[in-house]
Design a protein around this motif. Structure first.
Motif, PDB file in Angstrom:
ATOM      1  N   LYS A 174       0.850  -1.202   0.000  1.00 16.11           N
ATOM      2  CA  LYS A 174       0.000   0.000   0.000  1.00 16.11           C
ATOM      3  C   LYS A 174       0.884   1.250   0.000  1.00 16.11           C
ATOM      4  CE  LYS A 174      -0.375  -0.062   5.018  1.00 16.11           C
ATOM      5  NZ  LYS A 174      -1.136   0.361   6.149  1.00 16.11           N
ATOM      6  N   ARG A 215      -9.722  -0.121  15.768  1.00 16.55           N
ATOM      7  CA  ARG A 215      -9.849   0.675  14.546  1.00 16.55           C
ATOM      8  C   ARG A 215     -10.739  -0.068  13.566  1.00 16.55           C
ATOM      9  NH1 ARG A 215      -4.231   2.075  11.531  1.00 16.55           N
ATOM     10  NH2 ARG A 215      -4.593  -0.103  11.048  1.00 16.55           N
ATOM     11  N   ARG A 227       2.423 -10.462   7.369  1.00 18.49           N
ATOM     12  CA  ARG A 227       2.116  -9.324   6.492  1.00 18.49           C
ATOM     13  C   ARG A 227       3.169  -8.223   6.665  1.00 18.49           C
ATOM     14  NH1 ARG A 227      -2.792  -9.801   9.535  1.00 18.49           N
ATOM     15  NH2 ARG A 227      -2.256  -7.745  10.363  1.00 18.49           N
ATOM     16  N   ILE A 250       7.172  -2.545   6.138  1.00 19.87           N
ATOM     17  CA  ILE A 250       8.397  -1.744   6.282  1.00 19.87           C
ATOM     18  C   ILE A 250       9.676  -2.588   6.251  1.00 19.87           C
ATOM     19  CG2 ILE A 250       8.497  -1.703   8.841  1.00 19.87           C
ATOM     20  CD1 ILE A 250       8.840   1.428   6.701  1.00 19.87           C
ATOM     21  N   TYR A 277       8.310   5.165   8.138  1.00 18.50           N
ATOM     22  CA  TYR A 277       7.167   5.032   7.214  1.00 18.50           C
ATOM     23  C   TYR A 277       6.797   6.390   6.613  1.00 18.50           C
ATOM     24  CZ  TYR A 277       6.141   0.852  10.165  1.00 18.50           C
ATOM     25  OH  TYR A 277       6.207  -0.311  10.877  1.00 18.50           O
TER      26      TYR A 277
END
Ligand SMILES: Cc1ncc(COP(=O)(O)O)c(C=O)c1O
Length: 407
Positions: free
Chosen positions: A54, A162, A242, A245, A382
């Motif tokens: 992403k 979230r 997953r 970075i 990031y």
């Protein structure tokens, strides 16, 4: 998109020509391959990489990064929005692509058309998904064991608060999917502080496995670990990890602990930002440089203008503070304000204006490494790399050849 394969002869000159600008991002895909294999080696033998690409692959260029990852055997990808997934599909990536975040009902036509896997955290979405799929395939609806072939990922919120269903909702959600022909590819959770908070991460993983582990025997996959989880061993024995970075060779934080670990494992940054000046001049005493006259020269200062600015992702807070380096490591301070499209730097000696400079150096300790810049800017790695603008040409190096894309 303009693509050109070149050998390494006179490479720098060609790169700048192709970039049509005296600056470009250089991305080393061989280092990416090595980072991925290091991450793989930290996981159980059946655990696969679900590569997080992403945010334009954290600024590195999602299409080229994903294509290279496909070449080295990665089969699963994740992005943040249907638009990012569609970009990958249009570039010919036909692998599994998951869309992170709580899927929304209005995204369903795109998700179906482009075969993108939603991450589901609400009953409203599941209901719409089931209805949509049944409308699409009504002829199968009443067949026994009907299951819509487009799968979903169910997300369980174990503490991030979230996205996702609460753990106690999971059994009902799975039953709803079973009753409505919705195929579940996997059940996942996401860690809030895997790098920093062992106790909290352990609780998150336990709470996830308590409700989700039993579904593994049905062939539903489980995943939880981001880079930090993978590196520190939380959930790296599940079906997927997953990493984002860490694939790009950057640490989740800027501590000595992180740098030591990266050095020990052999993880390295894959990105350098190169530039050469478009003007070098020797200044007379009292001349001011840049907007707002914040730098006043001493007699004989050698100033280079480099066409890199905050519109490229070179943070304006580096005005008067940033440092770039020459190829042999000499440090050149950024003087005056960072403009939208240019910086001025003081050179230690009269460099030929064709010399190469590192705006970002691909190590962990130079003052212009992403790690040191993140420290200086009071942010995280990031943030530094995802700020790199689309207008920067990205030049990819792989096995002794280079090619360039312009987005
Ligand atoms: C759900 C999920 N998984 C994995 C990742 C990858 O995280 P990292 O880049 O820290 O590896 C992210 C990134 O934010 C994410 O949102």
């Amino acid at each position: 998109m303009d693509q050109l394969k070149k050998g390494f002869g006179r490479v720098e000159e060609n790169e700048y020509q192709i970039a049509r600008r005296r600056t470009y991002l250089k991305i080393d895909l061989d280092i990416l391959s090595r980072n991925v294999s290091i991450l793989n080696s930290l996981c159980s033998s059946n655990t696969e990489i679900l590569a997080v690409v992403k945010g334009n692959a954290y600024g590195h260029g999602s299409v080229e990064i994903a294509k290279h990852l496909v070449d080295i055997g990665v089969k699963h990808f994740a992005v943040a929005s249907p638009g990012e997934g569609i970009d990958l599909r249009k570039a010919g990536i036909d692998s599994y692509i998951q869309i992170f975040g709580n899927a929304c009902e209005e995204e369903i036509p795109d998700l179906i058309e482009y075969d993108l896997v939603p991450t589901v955290g609400s009953v409203e979405f599941l209901r719409e998904w089931a209805l949509y799929s049944q409308n699409l395939c009504p002829e199968y609806l009443f067949e026994e064991n009907y299951e819509f072939h487009r799968p979903v990922v169910i997300k369980v919120d174990t503490g991030m608060s979230r996205n996702g269903f609460q753990p106690e909702q999971l059994d009902d959600v799975v039953s709803y999917c079973d009753e409505n022909g919705v195929r579940i590819h996997s059940i996942m959770t996401h860690f809030a502080a895997a790098w920093d908070d062992q106790a909290f991460t352990t609780l998150q993983l336990e709470s996830f496995l308590n409700v989700a582990a039993k579904y593994r025997s049905r062939g539903i996959k489980l995943h939880a670990a981001n880079s930090a989880g993978t590196l520190l061993g939380y959930g790296n024995d599940l079906d997927f990890v997953r990493p984002g970075i860490a694939m790009y060779g950057l640490p989740p934080d800027t501590t000595a602990f992180a740098i030591d670990m990266y050095n020990r494992l052999g993880l390295r940054p894959i990105l350098s930002w190169m530039a050469k000046p478009n003007l070098v001049k020797t200044m007379s005493e009292g001349r001011t440089v840049g907007y707002d006259n914040t730098h006043r020269c001493e007699e004989g200062e050698i100033i280079a203008t480099i066409s890199v600015g905050y519109a490229d992702g070179y943070n304006r807070l580096l005005s008067g503070k940033g440092i770039i380096t020459t190829e042999n490591g000499a440090e050149c301070p950024v003087i005056g304000r960072v403009s939208m499209d240019a910086i001025s730097v003081r050179l230690p000696y009269h460099e030929d204006k064709c010399s190469n400079f590192y705006i970002f150096k691909n190590d962990f300790t130079s003052p212009n490494s992403v790690v040191e810049l993140a420290k200086q800017l009071h942010t995280i790695t990031y943030d530094v790399v995802t700020s790199l603008a689309a207008r920067l040409a990205r030049v990819y190096a792989v096995k002794g050849s280079i090619y360039l894309t312009r987005t």
